[in-house]
Design a protein around this motif. Structure first.
Motif, PDB file in Angstrom:
ATOM      1  N   MET A   1      31.686  60.845  45.976  1.00  0.00           N
ATOM      2  CA  MET A   1      32.609  60.039  45.195  1.00  0.00           C
ATOM      3  C   MET A   1      33.940  59.923  45.927  1.00  0.00           C
ATOM      4  N   ALA A   2      34.489  58.714  45.923  1.00  0.00           N
ATOM      5  CA  ALA A   2      35.759  58.472  46.589  1.00  0.00           C
ATOM      6  C   ALA A   2      36.898  59.151  45.830  1.00  0.00           C
ATOM      7  N   ALA A   3      37.917  59.543  46.557  1.00  0.00           N
ATOM      8  CA  ALA A   3      39.066  60.202  45.942  1.00  0.00           C
ATOM      9  C   ALA A   3      40.026  59.201  45.298  1.00  0.00           C
ATOM     10  N   PHE A   4      39.931  57.919  45.698  1.00  0.00           N
ATOM     11  CA  PHE A   4      40.847  56.897  45.195  1.00  0.00           C
ATOM     12  C   PHE A   4      40.093  55.664  44.747  1.00  0.00           C
ATOM     13  N   GLU A   5      40.698  54.964  43.799  1.00  0.00           N
ATOM     14  CA  GLU A   5      40.215  53.667  43.338  1.00  0.00           C
ATOM     15  C   GLU A   5      41.355  52.670  43.498  1.00  0.00           C
ATOM     16  N   LEU A   6      40.989  51.406  43.616  1.00  0.00           N
ATOM     17  CA  LEU A   6      41.960  50.336  43.762  1.00  0.00           C
ATOM     18  C   LEU A   6      42.345  49.805  42.385  1.00  0.00           C
ATOM     19  N   ALA A   7      43.621  49.847  42.078  1.00  0.00           N
ATOM     20  CA  ALA A   7      44.121  49.252  40.839  1.00  0.00           C
ATOM     21  C   ALA A   7      44.659  47.871  41.160  1.00  0.00           C
ATOM     22  N   GLN A   8      44.514  46.973  40.203  1.00  0.00           N
ATOM     23  CA  GLN A   8      45.075  45.635  40.358  1.00  0.00           C
ATOM     24  C   GLN A   8      45.629  45.184  39.029  1.00  0.00           C
ATOM     25  N   VAL A   9      46.704  44.443  39.094  1.00  0.00           N
ATOM     26  CA  VAL A   9      47.211  43.766  37.905  1.00  0.00           C
ATOM     27  C   VAL A   9      47.632  42.370  38.304  1.00  0.00           C
ATOM     28  N   ASN A  10      47.343  41.437  37.440  1.00  0.00           N
ATOM     29  CA  ASN A  10      47.985  40.139  37.518  1.00  0.00           C
ATOM     30  C   ASN A  10      48.460  39.823  36.116  1.00  0.00           C
ATOM     31  N   ILE A  11      49.666  39.307  36.063  1.00  0.00           N
ATOM     32  CA  ILE A  11      50.327  39.048  34.793  1.00  0.00           C
ATOM     33  C   ILE A  11      50.736  37.590  34.774  1.00  0.00           C
ATOM     34  N   GLY A  12      50.526  36.957  33.642  1.00  0.00           N
ATOM     35  CA  GLY A  12      50.911  35.559  33.511  1.00  0.00           C
ATOM     36  C   GLY A  12      51.503  35.274  32.144  1.00  0.00           C
ATOM     37  N   ARG A  13      52.337  34.257  32.113  1.00  0.00           N
ATOM     38  CA  ARG A  13      52.915  33.801  30.836  1.00  0.00           C
ATOM     39  C   ARG A  13      52.245  32.497  30.448  1.00  0.00           C
ATOM     40  N   LEU A  14      51.557  32.543  29.310  1.00  0.00           N
ATOM     41  CA  LEU A  14      50.861  31.371  28.807  1.00  0.00           C
ATOM     42  C   LEU A  14      51.838  30.247  28.490  1.00  0.00           C
ATOM     43  N   LYS A  15      51.374  29.019  28.610  1.00  0.00           N
ATOM     44  CA  LYS A  15      52.185  27.861  28.264  1.00  0.00           C
ATOM     45  C   LYS A  15      52.269  27.653  26.757  1.00  0.00           C
ATOM     46  N   ALA A  16      51.368  28.272  26.027  1.00  0.00           N
ATOM     47  CA  ALA A  16      51.316  28.126  24.573  1.00  0.00           C
ATOM     48  C   ALA A  16      50.676  29.389  23.996  1.00  0.00           C
ATOM     49  N   PRO A  17      50.811  29.613  22.694  1.00  0.00           N
ATOM     50  CA  PRO A  17      50.162  30.776  22.086  1.00  0.00           C
ATOM     51  C   PRO A  17      48.652  30.773  22.316  1.00  0.00           C
ATOM     52  N   ILE A  18      48.073  31.956  22.292  1.00  0.00           N
ATOM     53  CA  ILE A  18      46.655  32.142  22.611  1.00  0.00           C
ATOM     54  C   ILE A  18      45.733  31.330  21.706  1.00  0.00           C
ATOM     55  N   ASP A  19      46.169  31.028  20.485  1.00  0.00           N
ATOM     56  CA  ASP A  19      45.323  30.257  19.569  1.00  0.00           C
ATOM     57  C   ASP A  19      45.609  28.756  19.603  1.00  0.00           C
ATOM     58  N   ASP A  20      46.471  28.315  20.511  1.00  0.00           N
ATOM     59  CA  ASP A  20      46.800  26.907  20.650  1.00  0.00           C
ATOM     60  C   ASP A  20      45.632  26.173  21.319  1.00  0.00           C
ATOM     61  N   PRO A  21      45.325  24.952  20.883  1.00  0.00           N
ATOM     62  CA  PRO A  21      44.231  24.189  21.519  1.00  0.00           C
ATOM     63  C   PRO A  21      44.410  23.998  23.028  1.00  0.00           C
ATOM     64  N   ALA A  22      45.637  24.001  23.513  1.00  0.00           N
ATOM     65  CA  ALA A  22      45.875  23.832  24.951  1.00  0.00           C
ATOM     66  C   ALA A  22      45.344  25.009  25.770  1.00  0.00           C
ATOM     67  N   ILE A  23      45.144  26.152  25.122  1.00  0.00           N
ATOM     68  CA  ILE A  23      44.694  27.366  25.801  1.00  0.00           C
ATOM     69  C   ILE A  23      43.207  27.636  25.519  1.00  0.00           C
ATOM     70  N   LYS A  24      42.588  26.804  24.692  1.00  0.00           N
ATOM     71  CA  LYS A  24      41.222  27.038  24.223  1.00  0.00           C
ATOM     72  C   LYS A  24      40.220  27.246  25.361  1.00  0.00           C
ATOM     73  N   ASP A  25      40.276  26.443  26.397  1.00  0.00           N
ATOM     74  CA  ASP A  25      39.310  26.581  27.498  1.00  0.00           C
ATOM     75  C   ASP A  25      39.450  27.935  28.189  1.00  0.00           C
ATOM     76  N   PHE A  26      40.674  28.395  28.335  1.00  0.00           N
ATOM     77  CA  PHE A  26      40.901  29.721  28.915  1.00  0.00           C
ATOM     78  C   PHE A  26      40.264  30.790  28.028  1.00  0.00           C
ATOM     79  N   VAL A  27      40.561  30.749  26.750  1.00  0.00           N
ATOM     80  CA  VAL A  27      40.035  31.728  25.798  1.00  0.00           C
ATOM     81  C   VAL A  27      38.504  31.667  25.751  1.00  0.00           C
ATOM     82  N   ASP A  28      37.964  30.465  25.755  1.00  0.00           N
ATOM     83  CA  ASP A  28      36.510  30.301  25.678  1.00  0.00           C
ATOM     84  C   ASP A  28      35.779  30.891  26.884  1.00  0.00           C
ATOM     85  N   ASN A  29      36.474  31.075  27.988  1.00  0.00           N
ATOM     86  CA  ASN A  29      35.854  31.629  29.194  1.00  0.00           C
ATOM     87  C   ASN A  29      36.107  33.119  29.390  1.00  0.00           C
TER      88      ASN A  29
END
Length: 161
Positions: A1-29
């Protein structure tokens, strides 16, 4: 077993709330892409909130800022998932759903195997990358660093591919 693992983060600010129709395709995937990650070689762990994803875990009190935080066995495994799987289709569409980032939005770093990084730790790594550029403590796919006492690593791809 390896002594280390790779952590990653990506952070983004949505253009609209998560339940907004403009974000629906993102949520659906989300479920499909998260299942793809979990089934990918090298996947170890990902941050989840109440809905089996991290969309309810806002950053800095802003409900539009959402994190994607995970750990992997190595850089090539994460790179294969990010740039050579169905994930890339969604990543290419990020401008439809997310505001342009004002600074680094993605950072990689090594953690002891079994460690599960917090959002606060991830934000510290983003700040470190922003302040100092890629270092062994906080780096990018374009400028990777090996795990402590590890082998040399080659760049995977440009983060903006």
């Amino acid at each position: 077993m390896a002594a280390f693992e790779l952590a990653q983060v990506n952070i983004g600010r949505l253009k609209a709330p998560i339940d907004d129709p403009a974000i629906k395709d993102f949520v659906d995937n989300l479920d499909r892409i998260n299942q793809l990650a979990e089934g990918s070689p090298g996947f170890v762990w990902r941050l989840k909130g109440d809905g089996n994803n991290a969309t309810d875990l806002s950053v800095g009190g802003d409900p539009l800022v959402i994190p994607n935080l995970s750990t992997w066995t190595d850089i090539p495994s994460l790179g294969a998932y990010v740039y050579r799987s169905a994930h890339v289709e969604i990543m290419r569409r990020r401008r439809e759903w997310f505001e342009p980032a004002e600074g680094p939005h993605l950072v990689l770093w090594w953690v002891p195997a079994g460690h599960r990084p917090s959002v606060e730790e991830a934000l510290e790594k983003l700040a470190l990358l922003s302040a100092h550029g890629p270092t062994p403590a906080a780096f990018t796919f374009r400028h990777p660093f090996p795990a402590p006492a590890g082998d040399e690593v080659e760049p995977v791809l440009d983060e903006c591919a």
